[in-house]
Design a protein around this motif. Structure first.
Motif, mmCIF file in Angstrom:
data_model
loop_
_atom_site.group_PDB
_atom_site.id
_atom_site.type_symbol
_atom_site.label_atom_id
_atom_site.label_comp_id
_atom_site.label_asym_id
_atom_site.label_seq_id
_atom_site.Cartn_x
_atom_site.Cartn_y
_atom_site.Cartn_z
ATOM 1 N N GLY A 150 -8.087 -35.315 -13.410
ATOM 2 C CA GLY A 150 -7.709 -33.919 -13.250
ATOM 3 C C GLY A 150 -7.330 -33.268 -14.566
ATOM 4 O O GLY A 150 -8.068 -33.364 -15.554
ATOM 5 N N LYS A 151 -6.171 -32.644 -14.611
ATOM 6 C CA LYS A 151 -5.744 -31.941 -15.825
ATOM 7 C C LYS A 151 -5.403 -32.889 -16.971
ATOM 8 O O LYS A 151 -5.251 -32.456 -18.115
ATOM 9 N N TYR A 152 -5.263 -34.187 -16.665
ATOM 10 C CA TYR A 152 -4.939 -35.162 -17.711
ATOM 11 C C TYR A 152 -6.187 -35.795 -18.318
ATOM 12 O O TYR A 152 -6.082 -36.701 -19.142
ATOM 13 N N ARG A 153 -7.366 -35.326 -17.913
ATOM 14 C CA ARG A 153 -8.602 -35.957 -18.370
ATOM 15 C C ARG A 153 -8.744 -35.914 -19.888
ATOM 16 O O ARG A 153 -9.118 -36.907 -20.510
ATOM 17 N N LYS A 154 -8.472 -34.749 -20.495
ATOM 18 C CA LYS A 154 -8.685 -34.636 -21.946
ATOM 19 C C LYS A 154 -7.749 -35.569 -22.718
ATOM 20 O O LYS A 154 -8.121 -36.120 -23.758
ATOM 21 N N TYR A 155 -6.534 -35.778 -22.188
ATOM 22 C CA TYR A 155 -5.615 -36.705 -22.867
ATOM 23 C C TYR A 155 -6.112 -38.148 -22.744
ATOM 24 O O TYR A 155 -6.005 -38.929 -23.699
ATOM 25 N N ALA A 156 -6.642 -38.478 -21.570
ATOM 26 C CA ALA A 156 -7.203 -39.825 -21.383
ATOM 27 C C ALA A 156 -8.390 -40.040 -22.312
ATOM 28 O O ALA A 156 -8.546 -41.117 -22.910
ATOM 29 N N GLU A 157 -9.234 -39.026 -22.452
ATOM 30 C CA GLU A 157 -10.398 -39.142 -23.333
ATOM 31 C C GLU A 157 -9.967 -39.291 -24.791
ATOM 32 O O GLU A 157 -10.574 -40.065 -25.547
ATOM 33 N N ILE A 158 -8.946 -38.562 -25.207
ATOM 34 C CA ILE A 158 -8.445 -38.673 -26.583
ATOM 35 C C ILE A 158 -7.953 -40.093 -26.852
ATOM 36 O O ILE A 158 -8.244 -40.697 -27.896
ATOM 37 N N LEU A 200 -11.373 -46.608 -29.366
ATOM 38 C CA LEU A 200 -12.709 -47.016 -29.789
ATOM 39 C C LEU A 200 -12.887 -46.838 -31.292
ATOM 40 O O LEU A 200 -13.470 -47.694 -31.975
ATOM 41 N N PHE A 201 -12.379 -45.742 -31.813
ATOM 42 C CA PHE A 201 -12.494 -45.457 -33.242
ATOM 43 C C PHE A 201 -11.781 -46.526 -34.071
ATOM 44 O O PHE A 201 -12.293 -47.006 -35.091
ATOM 45 N N ILE A 202 -10.593 -46.940 -33.607
ATOM 46 C CA ILE A 202 -9.795 -47.908 -34.361
ATOM 47 C C ILE A 202 -10.405 -49.300 -34.310
ATOM 48 O O ILE A 202 -10.459 -50.003 -35.328
#
Length: 405
Positions: free
Chosen positions: A135-143, A149-151
């Protein structure tokens, strides 16, 4: 490993169970605790066991990072005992291997105890549609996920590529100092490197073909002709993968040095012992993939084909093989990559002229040629990425043909 096994189990849990729990008044967390968690336990336990065995068995990471820092683990201790060639080297290595094997068997027993009472309400169909949203927390989960993954992936691979282009290890990376000399040395100036690449490709191809034949045959009898023999055959190819690679390698050394007292067949010290070790170790990967492929073909489809007059060969040519190709290709791809990048078994079984890719990279690093090892590693990562993308595209194409069929 945990993800790959768990996600498959979760996708096979019928949505009707979720709906029944919700209708009965259960909330999201209660549904997860009473429905999904018990049914996902076999996948979690299986993935957890693989992660445990992989960590217990791993030789490359503790060899590269632990040996220089004098941080021994059982796998590197076994290697150092064998490499020392002392009068009691093999005896001490055998004791350490027994400890390592016992730890692996205890982990396997714990997984069996954890899952023996679990219920199985799975279907053969994988439902890939989302069952939960942020829901509204999707963008935080993606970040969080992309940062993770980047690290763990992008930064280390970038650092490795930068080191391979530097004139010397530790030199600052600048555009005016970039050099491809290390790649030229590997590709044009070292016969051992080309020989190692040839050996690894040969071993990977032979292992993939042998595993495809043996693993698929055992899977067929395990699914369609279950018996004590088929269960025993499956156990016989699963046990070598459950045991740590150093334990398997040491067992093969003792087996093929003198299978019969006074007779040495010449297997140990040749490429044949690597072929035997790879096939023994990786056949189960194809066997599990083939078993999954067979289980996705319902008996009703085969019975319908037979009632329509299809014979044995027609059934396999028109139905079984088209529907199984994607699963077989996925298993073969996993076996090929596992054999191509293998180091744990090869570190104890290689001989002069039979070096593999993993052994050569390890030798470069041990000798202090870090720029050569990073350049070789970068080449292998790039090559495996190309092969992986090609095979994934092929698998998707085969899956599309299977659905059409």
């Amino acid at each position: 490993m945990v993800y790959l096994l768990t996600v498959s189990v979760l996708r096979r849990i019928p949505r009707e169970l979720d709906a029944a729990a919700r209708v009965s008044g259960a909330g999201k967390w209660q549904t997860f605790r009473t429905v999904y968690w018990p049914l996902a336990l076999p996948g979690l336990a299986g993935g957890g066991l693989l992660a445990f065995l992989a960590s217990l068995d791993n030789f490359g990471i503790p060899a590269f990072l632990g040996i220089p820092a004098n941080i021994p683990v059982l796998s590197t201790a076994i290697y150092q005992e064998i490499a020392g060639f002392g009068p009691q080297a093999f005896s001490r290595a055998a004791v350490l291997a027994s400890l390592l094997g016992a730890a692996a068997l205890i982990g396997t027993l714990f997984q069996w105890l954890l899952t023996k009472k679990s219920q199985n309400h799975e279907t053969s169909y994988e439902d890939t549609a989302p069952r939960f949203t942020f829901g509204k927390y999707r963008k935080y989960a993606e970040i969080i996920i992309w940062s993770f993954l980047f690290i763990i992936s992008i930064i280390p691979l970038t650092a490795m590529a930068a080191a391979s282009l530097s004139p010397a290890f530790g030199a600052p990376f600048r555009l005016d100092t970039i050099t491809f000399e290390h790649y030229r040395f590997l590709l044009a100036g070292n016969s051992q490197v080309s020989g190692a690449i040839t050996n690894s490709l040969t071993l990977a191809l032979i292992t993939t073909f042998a595993a495809l034949v043996i693993g698929t045959t055992i899977a067929y009898f395990r699914v369609y002709r279950p018996s004590v023999f088929s269960k025993s055959a499956e156990l016989s190819i699963a046990l070598p993968y459950a045991l740590p690679g150093t334990v398997l390698a040491l067992a093969l050394i003792f087996t093929w040095m003198q299978p019969v007292p006074g007779w040495n067949p010449g297997v140990y010290g040749s490429i044949w012992i690597l072929i035997i070790a790879y096939i023994t170790r990786f056949t189960i990967l194809q066997g599990r993939a083939s078993t999954t492929a067979f289980m996705q073909i319902g008996q009703s489809m085969q019975e319908a084909a037979r009632s329509s007059g299809a014979g044995f060969f027609s059934l396999w040519r028109k139905i079984m093989i088209p529907l199984m190709l994607a699963g077989l290709a996925g298993g073969a791809f996993l076996v090929f990559l596992s054999a191509l990048a293998e180091l744990t078994v090869s570190a104890l079984l290689w001989s002069s002229g039979n070096e593999t890719i993993g052994v050569m990279i390890f030798q470069f690093e041990q000798a202090g040629y870090t720029t050569h090892s990073t350049a070789f590693s970068s080449l292998i990562v790039g090559g495996m990425a190309v092969i992986g993308i090609g095979l994934l595209l092929l698998k998707k194409r085969l899956e599309k043909r299977g659905v059409t069929a």
